[in-house]
Design a protein around this motif. Structure first.
Motif, mmCIF file in Angstrom:
data_model
loop_
_atom_site.group_PDB
_atom_site.id
_atom_site.type_symbol
_atom_site.label_atom_id
_atom_site.label_comp_id
_atom_site.label_asym_id
_atom_site.label_seq_id
_atom_site.Cartn_x
_atom_site.Cartn_y
_atom_site.Cartn_z
ATOM 1 N N VAL A 13 11.359 -5.870 -0.591
ATOM 2 C CA VAL A 13 12.194 -5.037 -1.785
ATOM 3 C C VAL A 13 11.501 -5.781 -3.000
ATOM 4 N N PRO A 14 11.470 -7.028 -2.923
ATOM 5 C CA PRO A 14 10.770 -7.450 -4.650
ATOM 6 C C PRO A 14 9.325 -6.960 -4.542
ATOM 7 N N ILE A 15 8.655 -6.934 -3.335
ATOM 8 C CA ILE A 15 7.324 -6.455 -3.614
ATOM 9 C C ILE A 15 7.270 -5.008 -4.163
ATOM 10 N N ALA A 16 8.195 -4.261 -3.570
ATOM 11 C CA ALA A 16 8.082 -2.691 -3.921
ATOM 12 C C ALA A 16 8.527 -2.835 -5.180
ATOM 13 N N ALA A 17 9.386 -3.391 -5.985
ATOM 14 C CA ALA A 17 9.781 -3.267 -7.169
ATOM 15 C C ALA A 17 8.755 -3.701 -8.218
ATOM 16 N N GLU A 18 7.903 -4.850 -7.567
ATOM 17 C CA GLU A 18 6.841 -5.240 -8.526
ATOM 18 C C GLU A 18 5.665 -4.207 -8.769
ATOM 19 N N VAL A 19 5.325 -3.437 -7.305
ATOM 20 C CA VAL A 19 4.423 -2.380 -7.423
ATOM 21 C C VAL A 19 4.739 -1.375 -8.358
ATOM 22 N N PHE A 20 6.041 -0.966 -8.210
ATOM 23 C CA PHE A 20 6.412 0.205 -8.987
ATOM 24 C C PHE A 20 6.583 -0.351 -10.699
ATOM 25 N N ALA A 59 0.986 -1.144 -0.033
ATOM 26 C CA ALA A 59 0.097 0.010 -0.014
ATOM 27 C C ALA A 59 0.676 1.276 -0.055
ATOM 28 N N LEU A 60 1.861 1.232 0.688
ATOM 29 C CA LEU A 60 2.832 2.430 0.918
ATOM 30 C C LEU A 60 3.457 2.833 -0.647
ATOM 31 N N CYS A 61 3.914 1.670 -0.942
ATOM 32 C CA CYS A 61 4.663 1.803 -2.442
ATOM 33 C C CYS A 61 3.758 2.163 -3.501
ATOM 34 N N THR A 62 2.286 1.698 -3.552
ATOM 35 C CA THR A 62 1.607 2.005 -4.437
ATOM 36 C C THR A 62 1.271 3.907 -4.285
ATOM 37 N N ALA A 63 1.374 4.279 -3.085
ATOM 38 C CA ALA A 63 1.211 5.778 -2.818
ATOM 39 C C ALA A 63 2.499 6.460 -3.361
ATOM 40 N N ILE A 64 3.786 5.725 -3.119
ATOM 41 C CA ILE A 64 5.071 6.443 -3.384
ATOM 42 C C ILE A 64 4.652 6.369 -5.063
#
Ligand SMILES: NC(=O)C1=CN([C@@H]2O[C@H](COP(=O)(O)OP(=O)(O)OC[C@H]3O[C@@H](n4cnc5c(N)ncnc54)[C@H](O)[C@@H]3O)[C@@H](O)[C@H]2O)C=CC1
Ligand SMILES: O=C([O-])CC(=O)C(=O)O
Length: 345
Positions: free
Chosen positions: A157-164, A132-137
């Motif tokens: 970190v891989p979750i963040a990469a996929e969201v981005f 959720a936080l990375c979606t907002a970023i």
């Protein structure tokens, strides 16, 4: 006594603003404006990390976000007479404002371990928070450097990469898993055994950030010391179990917060220096990587104006470290794949 010429340059620098001054008062290049956001700022790590970022002269705007408790933390920290303006944001509806214009976003949001738990046991709660936080970023500050502290780092970190990637904003140079605490611990423990001043010590730590995936390279430690194999093994194990040592000592009251705040502040400072064009800023971090066959891996990274300008190789390893590297790969890969799968559900 100050010479008249020095006095003149001091006066003209003052009239252009304090950020044009070095500590000794000489006119110099202005320090750029930099906004840093801390997500999870009211937590055990978030509070001391917010304090340390308030002390950092490279920060001009400090944005403190949490689901609760941030007005108090922000009011408290804002009274400190250092450069940055401080603002507190509370609750999801204020997340966008907290993030807008950020150069660096530090994420210590999520639950910590209790005795008997692994970092992976935090996945079920923290994966959703990070997503959720990375979606907002991606929406509000897609160019920010993201410093991921929330565990399990090997998966978040891989979750963040996929969201981005899904949002079309992914830049592998701008996403970092914070493994600085492993380096901090390795330096402290090594200095104790090698009987050298801790301030002079450097030890790269590679791999990931959980148990055996943490691989300190004591064969590359400086200053060099001739430590026996069993001492190196004990140092390696203590570094790998450093987090658990704190979790057990805190006996149910959470995990490392103060040493993590210190480590997080060091890494954020390195990111800011890189952004500001300071040369030769190198820190270990868990990043997208070609150093091994794994898609993410912690190793030395050169930080620059675009984030991770260069991911450095491992250098020569001892036989013990080569063995450690092979042992860690299956666990680290499984954690990476778990994160990728979660993000794509
Ligand atoms: N990378 C590393 O080396 C280390 C990582 N950690 C990890 O850092 C995380 C935080 O640890 P602590 O500060 O001790 O925990 P804590 O429970 O004291 O603080 C976490 C904070 O996150 C906030 N939070 C929860 N959901 C949120 C959301 N959706 N948005 C914003 N904030 C939210 C909570 O309100 C709380 O204030 C844990 O996952 C822990 O495992 C801890 C130590 C070292
Ligand atoms: O051990 C934990 O759960 C927190 C952490 O990542 C650390 O202290 O290295």
């Amino acid at each position: 006594m100050m010479k008249p010429s020095m006095l003149r340059s001091l006066h003209s620098a003052v009239s252009r603003g304090a950020s044009h001054l070095t500590r000794r008062g000489y006119a110099t290049e202005p320090v750029p404006e930099r906004k840093v956001a801390v997500l999870g700022a009211a937590g055990g790590i978030g509070q001391p990390l917010s304090l340390l970022m308030k002390l950092n002269p490279l920060v001009s705007s400090l944005s403190l976000y949490d689901i609760a408790g941030t007005p108090g933390v922000a009011a408290d920290v804002s009274h400190i007479n250092t450069r940055s303006e401080v603002a507190g944001y509370q609750g999801e509806e204020e997340l966008g404002k907290a993030l807008e214009g950020s150069d660096v976003v530090i994420i210590p949001a999520g639950v910590p371990r209790k005795p008997g738990m692994t970092r992976d046991d935090l996945f079920n709660i923290n994966a959703g928070i990070v997503k959720a936080l990375c979606t907002a970023i991606a929406k509000y500050c897609p160019n920010a450097l993201v410093n991921m502290i929330s565990n399990p780092v090997n998966s978040t970190v891989p979750i963040a990469a996929e969201v981005f990637k899904k949002a079309g904003t992914y830049d592998e140079k701008r996403l970092f898993g914070v493994t600085t605490l492993d380096v901090v611990r390795a330096k402290t423990f090594y200095a104790g055994k090698a009987k050298v001043p801790v301030a002079d010590v450097n030890v790269p730590v590679v791999g990931g950030h959980a148990g055996v995936t943490i691989l300190p390279l004591f064969s590359q430690a400086t200053p060099q010391a001739n430590l026996d194999d069993d001492v190196i093994k004990a140092l390696t194990k203590r570094t790998q179990d450093g987090g658990t040592e704190v979790v057990e000592a805190k006996a149910g009251k959470g995990s490392a917060t103060l040493s993590m705040a210190y480590a997080g502040a060091l890494f954020a400072d390195a990111c800011l220096k890189g952004l500001n064009g300071v040369p030769d800023v190198v820190e270990c971090s868990f990043v997208q990587s070609n150093v091994t066959e794994l898609p993410f891996f912690a190793s030395k990274v050169r930080l620059g104006k675009n984030g991770a300008e260069e991911v450095l190789g491992l250098g020569p390893l001892s036989d013990y470290e080569k063995h450690g590297l092979e042992i860690l790969k299956p666990e680290l890969l499984a954690s990476i794949e778990k994160g990728i799968k979660f993000a794509n559900q």
